[in-house]
Scaffold this active site. Structure first.
Site, PDB file in Angstrom:
ATOM      1  N   LYS A 224       0.850  -1.203   0.000  1.00 29.52           N
ATOM      2  CA  LYS A 224       0.000   0.000   0.000  1.00 29.52           C
ATOM      3  C   LYS A 224       0.886   1.253   0.000  1.00 29.52           C
ATOM      4  O   LYS A 224       2.086   1.180   0.297  1.00 29.52           O
ATOM      5  CB  LYS A 224      -0.918  -0.016   1.219  1.00 29.52           C
ATOM      6  CG  LYS A 224      -0.200   0.008   2.560  1.00 29.52           C
ATOM      7  CD  LYS A 224      -1.158  -0.235   3.721  1.00 29.52           C
ATOM      8  CE  LYS A 224      -0.415  -0.254   5.049  1.00 29.52           C
ATOM      9  NZ  LYS A 224      -1.274  -0.746   6.145  1.00 29.52           N
TER      10      LYS A 224
ATOM     11  N   TYR B  58      17.385  28.968   7.988  1.00 30.39           N
ATOM     12  CA  TYR B  58      16.183  29.699   8.415  1.00 30.39           C
ATOM     13  C   TYR B  58      16.068  29.748   9.935  1.00 30.39           C
ATOM     14  O   TYR B  58      16.302  28.746  10.615  1.00 30.39           O
ATOM     15  CB  TYR B  58      14.929  29.013   7.888  1.00 30.39           C
ATOM     16  CG  TYR B  58      14.654  29.271   6.419  1.00 30.39           C
ATOM     17  CD1 TYR B  58      14.401  30.554   5.942  1.00 30.39           C
ATOM     18  CD2 TYR B  58      14.613  28.201   5.529  1.00 30.39           C
ATOM     19  CE1 TYR B  58      14.133  30.770   4.599  1.00 30.39           C
ATOM     20  CE2 TYR B  58      14.334  28.410   4.193  1.00 30.39           C
ATOM     21  CZ  TYR B  58      14.097  29.699   3.728  1.00 30.39           C
ATOM     22  OH  TYR B  58      13.825  29.908   2.416  1.00 30.39           O
TER      23      TYR B  58
END
Ligand SMILES: *Cc1c(COP(=O)(O)O)cnc(C)c1O
Length: 357
Positions: free
Chosen positions: A33, A253
């Protein structure tokens, strides 16, 4: 070309599948899956098809992708159908179907089917997600038989806490399952990866290994069988820029990392848009030019920074392993406060290269 890529080792995949078989002596549905947990469902299924007893997916869209690629092995829909109008497709493409709710049972009774179905009848043995209530289980089984629309029934359930090796909950779930199925003569399927690896005494005609196929441990602690798994995916990239910084300089950042001494920093072409977890903090392990080092500062969308201070052989163009055979995805997951399942499923943008076919 951007150097970020995921190498998928199909030989390791087959090794892990065989391990699931070997330790359980059971038939094994390879769970593919979510695009085989980010590894590429079609390529994974093709690599396993010669030996696999079948595959398991989350929905018909995923099953049809396998069929379109020519996979003819059994494919189980782990949540069955979401709408009754999937039933003709399920028959046409010869898919196996979980029944986890009474509405699905009603739909099967009411459907006009050109061929009989193979149903995996799911019991809620205590996880309380999907699955029939124990009091309804026998009756559901009898209704499926009486419908004349079912060729074969497998009895299944799923564990909530099999990854906790000293937890009694899995044994309690087995007891609920055994009581509910008493008197029903049908094959049984209970075990996911943590129960395959961690619960050797548990019996199950069919097992459903997922994460272990991809070589990651489902456990938060050392475990002997999990140590025999071989990592399948190596996520790697290269250093695209090197800088020397004095002490006291911020990196990335938000200035989440500030150099405490003169440091050499490598910028790597890898970011959260590739699926590398943004929440991985400074200190998350990486392998640079064959040597263990660490992530520094915030992960950005397309780049992240690593410490080259003590890796003198590293420089522009050095290969960086973000996870793989040296840096385990499960260790990155721990650092980022998630699980290897999510680490793998999040992979995107990065080309996948297959070897060991
Ligand atoms: C996803 C899934 C599995 C596989 O679980 P792993 O922990 O990855 O082995 C097995 N059974 C069901 C019902 C699932 O949804």
């Amino acid at each position: 070309m951007r150097p970020a890529r995921a190498l998928i080792d199909l030989q390791a995949l087959r090794h892990n599948y065989q391990l699931a078989r070997e330790v359980t002596g059971a038939k094994a549905l390879a769970v593919v899956k979510a695009d085989a947990y980010g590894h590429g469902a079609v390529r994974v299924a093709q690599a396993l098809e010669a030996e696999a007893d079948g595959f398991a997916v989350a929905c018909i869209e995923e099953a049809l992708e396998l069929r379109a690629a020519g996979i003819s092995a059994p494919v189980l829909l782990l949540e069955g159908f979401f709408e009754a109008d999937e039933l003709p497709l399920i028959i046409e493409h010869d898919l196996w179907c979980v029944v986890h709710s009474l509405w699905q049972l009603d739909a099967i009774e009411q459907a006009r089917l050109s061929k009989p179905l193979t149903v995996w009848l799911k019991l809620d043995s205590g996880m309380h997600r999907v699955g029939l209530h124990p009091k309804d289980y026998h009756e559901a089984y009898q209704r499926l038989l009486a419908s004349g629309k079912v060729a074969k029934i497998v009895l299944m359930s799923h564990f909530a806490r099999a990854d906790e090796l000293d937890c009694v909950r899995s044994d309690e779930q087995v007891a609920v399952f055994e009581a509910a199925r008493k008197g029903l003569a049908a094959e049984v399927s209970l075990r996911n990866s943590p129960s395959v690896l961690g619960w050797p005494a548990m019996s199950s005609d069919w097992v459903r290994p997922g994460i272990m196929l991809y070589g990651a441990t489902p456990f938060g602690e050392e475990q002997a069988l999990a140590a025999r798994l071989q990592p399948v995916m190596t996520l790697e990239s290269k250093v695209i820029c090197v800088r020397e910084l004095p002490a006291g300089e911020p990196v990335g950042y938000g200035a989440k990392f500030v150099t405490s001494k003169p440091m050499r920093i490598g910028v790597v072409a890898m970011g959260y848009a590739d699926g590398y977890p943004r929440h991985a903090p400074t200190g998350t392990p990486v392998l640079v030019a064959g040597q263990r080092s660490q992530l520094l500062g915030r992960v950005s969308m397309d780049m992240l920074c690593v410490d080259l201070t003590d890796v003198p052989q590293a420089g522009l163009g050095s290969t960086v392993e973000l996870w793989g055979k040296n840096i385990l995805a499960s260790d990155v997951a721990v650092a980022a406060e998630t699980i290897p399942y999510q680490i793998f499923c999040n992979l995107r943008r990065v080309p996948r290269l297959y070897c060991g076919a």
